[in-house]
Design an enzyme around this catalytic site. Structure first.
Site, short mmCIF file in Angstrom:
data_model
loop_
_atom_site.label_atom_id
_atom_site.label_comp_id
_atom_site.label_asym_id
_atom_site.label_seq_id
_atom_site.Cartn_x
_atom_site.Cartn_y
_atom_site.Cartn_z
N LYS A 1 35.55 62.07 65.59
CA LYS A 1 34.76 60.87 65.34
C LYS A 1 35.04 59.82 66.40
CE LYS A 1 36.63 57.69 64.05
NZ LYS A 1 37.16 56.33 64.35
N THR A 2 34.02 59.33 67.05
CA THR A 2 34.10 58.10 67.84
C THR A 2 32.75 57.88 68.51
OG1 THR A 2 35.03 56.95 69.77
CG2 THR A 2 35.16 59.33 69.79
N ILE A 3 32.22 56.68 68.38
CA ILE A 3 30.94 56.41 69.04
C ILE A 3 31.12 56.36 70.56
CG2 ILE A 3 30.06 55.14 67.04
CD1 ILE A 3 30.39 52.56 68.73
N ASP A 4 32.37 56.16 71.03
CA ASP A 4 32.60 56.03 72.46
C ASP A 4 32.31 57.32 73.22
OD1 ASP A 4 33.40 53.50 71.89
OD2 ASP A 4 35.51 53.79 72.34
N GLY B 1 32.93 50.79 74.47
CA GLY B 1 33.50 51.88 75.26
C GLY B 1 34.61 51.35 76.13
N GLY C 1 26.30 49.02 66.44
CA GLY C 1 26.00 50.45 66.54
C GLY C 1 26.87 51.35 65.69
N ARG C 2 27.84 50.79 64.96
CA ARG C 2 28.85 51.63 64.30
C ARG C 2 28.46 52.10 62.91
NH1 ARG C 2 34.86 49.54 64.95
NH2 ARG C 2 34.23 48.16 63.26
N GLU D 1 32.29 48.08 78.20
CA GLU D 1 33.28 47.16 77.63
C GLU D 1 34.58 47.15 78.42
OE1 GLU D 1 35.08 46.47 73.14
OE2 GLU D 1 34.80 48.52 73.87
N ASP E 1 43.35 59.08 68.84
CA ASP E 1 44.62 58.67 68.25
C ASP E 1 44.78 59.24 66.84
OD1 ASP E 1 45.58 57.28 70.41
OD2 ASP E 1 44.93 55.31 69.70
N GLY F 1 37.91 53.17 63.78
CA GLY F 1 36.64 52.46 63.66
C GLY F 1 35.54 53.31 63.05
N LYS G 1 11.95 35.28 83.57
CA LYS G 1 12.93 34.34 84.12
C LYS G 1 14.37 34.56 83.66
CE LYS G 1 11.95 30.86 80.50
NZ LYS G 1 11.53 29.48 80.25
N TYR G 2 14.64 35.64 82.94
CA TYR G 2 16.01 35.85 82.44
C TYR G 2 16.61 37.16 82.94
CZ TYR G 2 14.94 32.16 79.07
OH TYR G 2 14.58 30.96 78.49
N ARG H 1 43.45 51.35 60.68
CA ARG H 1 44.01 51.80 61.96
C ARG H 1 45.52 52.03 61.87
NH1 ARG H 1 40.34 51.64 65.97
NH2 ARG H 1 38.47 50.37 65.69
#
Length: 591
Positions: free
Chosen positions: A231-234, A280, A447-448, A340, A205, A110, A271-272, A174
């Site tokens: 590399k990984t945003i996670d 992740g 966000g990627r 996630e 991986d 990703g 109200k929300y 991938r």
């Protein structure tokens, strides 16, 4: 000893900014606005060691993260090799160290902000230290290597991508290089292009795959060496030598802006409840970092849920308890952050998923529901307890590794529905008198591919420079590492960490498979401890922070994320001082 490399006084990163010279291929001038154009010209720094003559110093023999006997069998030519560190040297540059190189580079997995700067760093290193070198970019990920689809990367082609988000310079994929036929295809490609080296930009991986390629090439005495980039945003690819994966800083800042906007919206309407699921799957680093940046009312950390063996009802009750307490204070609104992969951390859900995997592996299930008889009583009870929409999502096709595709499971919607049911019960019991309106959000792909933060832009450029330097000095099977990130850029350390030292094995289909161990949220670490100390106050007192968009100029433009600051103890003051600061009321944000 590896050859020393002399660094010219004027490095490419510190030359006057160039005006983008767009070509008839790649990014076009018409695609750029003023901000994009200004980012192309943003000047980047390099660690001092990369601006001088340096040499490679090897560390002690390495082991592995687990099962060293099995890892040594899988990587007989690489296992035990030392990590490497670049250090200043007074050695005079030799002609051999200036020889031209043919290097390939590939994006794998990703997207993550900053990838283009890794390639820019590789290219600039080759321009400075290997006149006449060639940089090939493989198109579409590892499949580009197997199919020998590539671009000859030139200065004009690379320029418009500098400091820009995305992986569209080459695109990614991938695919894995894992079968004998695929390894053969990779061998044919590197021989055809006469590659001296290959840089794999990817996550755990992908870097496992990079190590397998390095082992394969070395076992056949091929000259092509392989270096990985983290590399990984996670944020789950890290260790002592690799303190952070690139893209995490930018992604968290992007999500934090959106979360801050929702906080203002929530307080404005009154109200929300905004339920926000964040990327992740395997680890909750993004969720934790965003919580530290924004102070939501409720944050679920998957690793804590697993450690405490919480059930789905436990999680629901915790959320509802906070909602009820807030209602008593007159707050019928709030923000909830959810990782996630939360559903994968709940033991009873893990058991259900494991049983469903076995059932689905046997073929399509009958529509009449007879397949449910194969579930154990506890799993069947849980399955029937779940909202029907979640039941359907749990039955979706598995990913290539046989895992549930958690990105397609709307955990935030499930928790809203379960909270509604529990609140209704409490209302009937006269334990709740408020109103509840839940809105669901999933912040993932947003966000990627943003403009990399100044930190990620500089970090990635240094990683690319480091990867090229390691290849030039004859190294293989390492992942580029840049450390001491809490210090000024000039003081950053540069080296490479043995990929096998990050590995363990998993049993898959009756065989041991190597895997780089994911770095999970450390429940004893400073970031989680700070969060844990503050969450009760954040739950009830609305200490919302709205960070706003990523800053490229000004006093905060070079700030790194709080997770990294705490982990590296970058500040002179202790985490306790930071905790005391956060405990102070903020008149602009409290209500």
């Amino acid at each position: 000893m590896a050859p020393s490399i002399a660094i010219a006084c004027e490095v490419a990163a510190e030359r006057p900014a160039q005006k983008p010279a767009y070509t008839s291929y790649g990014r076009m001038a018409a695609e750029f606005n003023e901000v994009q154009a200004s980012r192309v010209g943003h000047r980047l720094q390099l660690p001092s060691v990369l601006k001088r003559q340096f040499e490679i110093v090897d560390g002690p023999p390495s082991s592995s993260a687990g099962n060293p006997d099995e890892i040594s069998k899988l990587f007989p030519h690489l296992f035990g090799q030392p990590s490497a560190l670049l250090v200043p040297s007074a050695t005079v540059t030799t002609a051999a160290s200036r020889q031209s190189q043919k290097i390939g580079v590939v994006f794998s997995g990703g997207q993550a902000p900053g990838g283009h700067n890794v390639i820019s760093g590789i290219f600039d290193y080759l321009q400075e230290h290997g006149k006449g070198s060639t940089l090939y970019g493989f198109k579409g990920g590892p499949a580009g290597i197997m199919k020998c689809k590539y671009l000859d990367l030139t200065a004009d082609f690379i320029l418009p991508y500098r400091n820009q988000g995305g992986f569209d310079m080459l695109c990614s994929g991938r695919d894995k290089i894992e079968t004998p036929e695929q390894f053969k295809q990779a061998e044919e490609t590197v021989l055809k292009l006469d590659l001296d080296g290959l840089v794999v930009i990817g996550g755990d991986d992908s870097n496992t795959n990079a190590c397998l390629l390095a082992e394969n090439f070395r076992s056949k005495n091929m000259k092509t060496r392989v270096i990985g980039c983290p590399k990984t945003i996670d944020g789950d690819l890290k260790c002592k030598e690799v303190p952070i994966s690139f893209g995490f800083d930018t992604a968290c800042k992007t999500y934090a802006e959106l979360i801050g906007n929702l906080m203002v919206d929530s307080r404005s309407s009154g109200k929300y409840y905004h339920f926000v699921r964040l990327m992740g799957r395997a680890a909750s680093h993004i969720t934790l970092q965003c919580a530290l940046e924004t102070h939501p009312n409720i944050t679920l950390i998957g690793e804590e849920v697993a450690a405490k063996r919480l059930t789905l009802k436990n999680v629901t009750d915790y959320i509802v308890d906070v909602i009820c307490k807030r209602s008593e204070l007159g707050y019928n609104y709030g923000v909830v952050l959810i990782p996630e992969g939360l559903i994968d951390f709940i033991p009873e859900v893990q058991q259900l998923i494991s049983e469903l995997n076995e059932i689905l592996a046997q073929g399509p299930v009958d529509e009449g529901g007879m397949w449910k008889e194969k579930l154990k009583a506890q799993s069947l009870q849980l399955f029937e307890f779940l909202p029907r929409s979640i039941q359907k999502q749990l039955m979706l096709e598995r990913d290539p590794h046989g895992n549930v595709q958690v990105a397609k499971i709307e955990t935030e919607t499930m928790l809203i529905q379960m909270a509604e049911e529990e609140l209704e019960k409490r209302k009937q019991e006269n334990k709740y008198k408020g109103t509840f309106k839940g809105l669901s959000h999933f912040f993932g792909y947003e966000g990627r591919c943003g403009f990399p933060s100044n930190f990620d832009a500089t970090y990635c450029y240094s990683l690319g420079y480091a990867a090229a330097a390691l290849l030039h000095c004859g190294k293989t099977g390492l992942i580029a590492s840049v450390g001491n990130l809490g210090a000024p850029v000039s003081e950053w350390t540069v080296g490479g960490t043995a990929l096998t030292s990050l590995m363990d094995v998993e049993r898959r289909h009756g065989k041991f498979k190597p895997v780089i161990k994911k770095a999970m949220v450390d429940l004893q670490g400073a970031p989680f401890k700070l969060f844990s100390a503050m969450r009760e106050e954040w739950a009830l007192k609305n200490r919302y922070l709205s960070p706003g968009p990523i800053q490229f100029v000004g006093p905060t433009s070079h700030a790194v994320n709080l997770t990294l600051q705490l982990e590296l103890a970058a500040r002179a003051r202790s985490p306790g001082d930071r905790m005391a600061e956060l405990q102070q009321p903020n008149p602009k944000t409290s209500s």
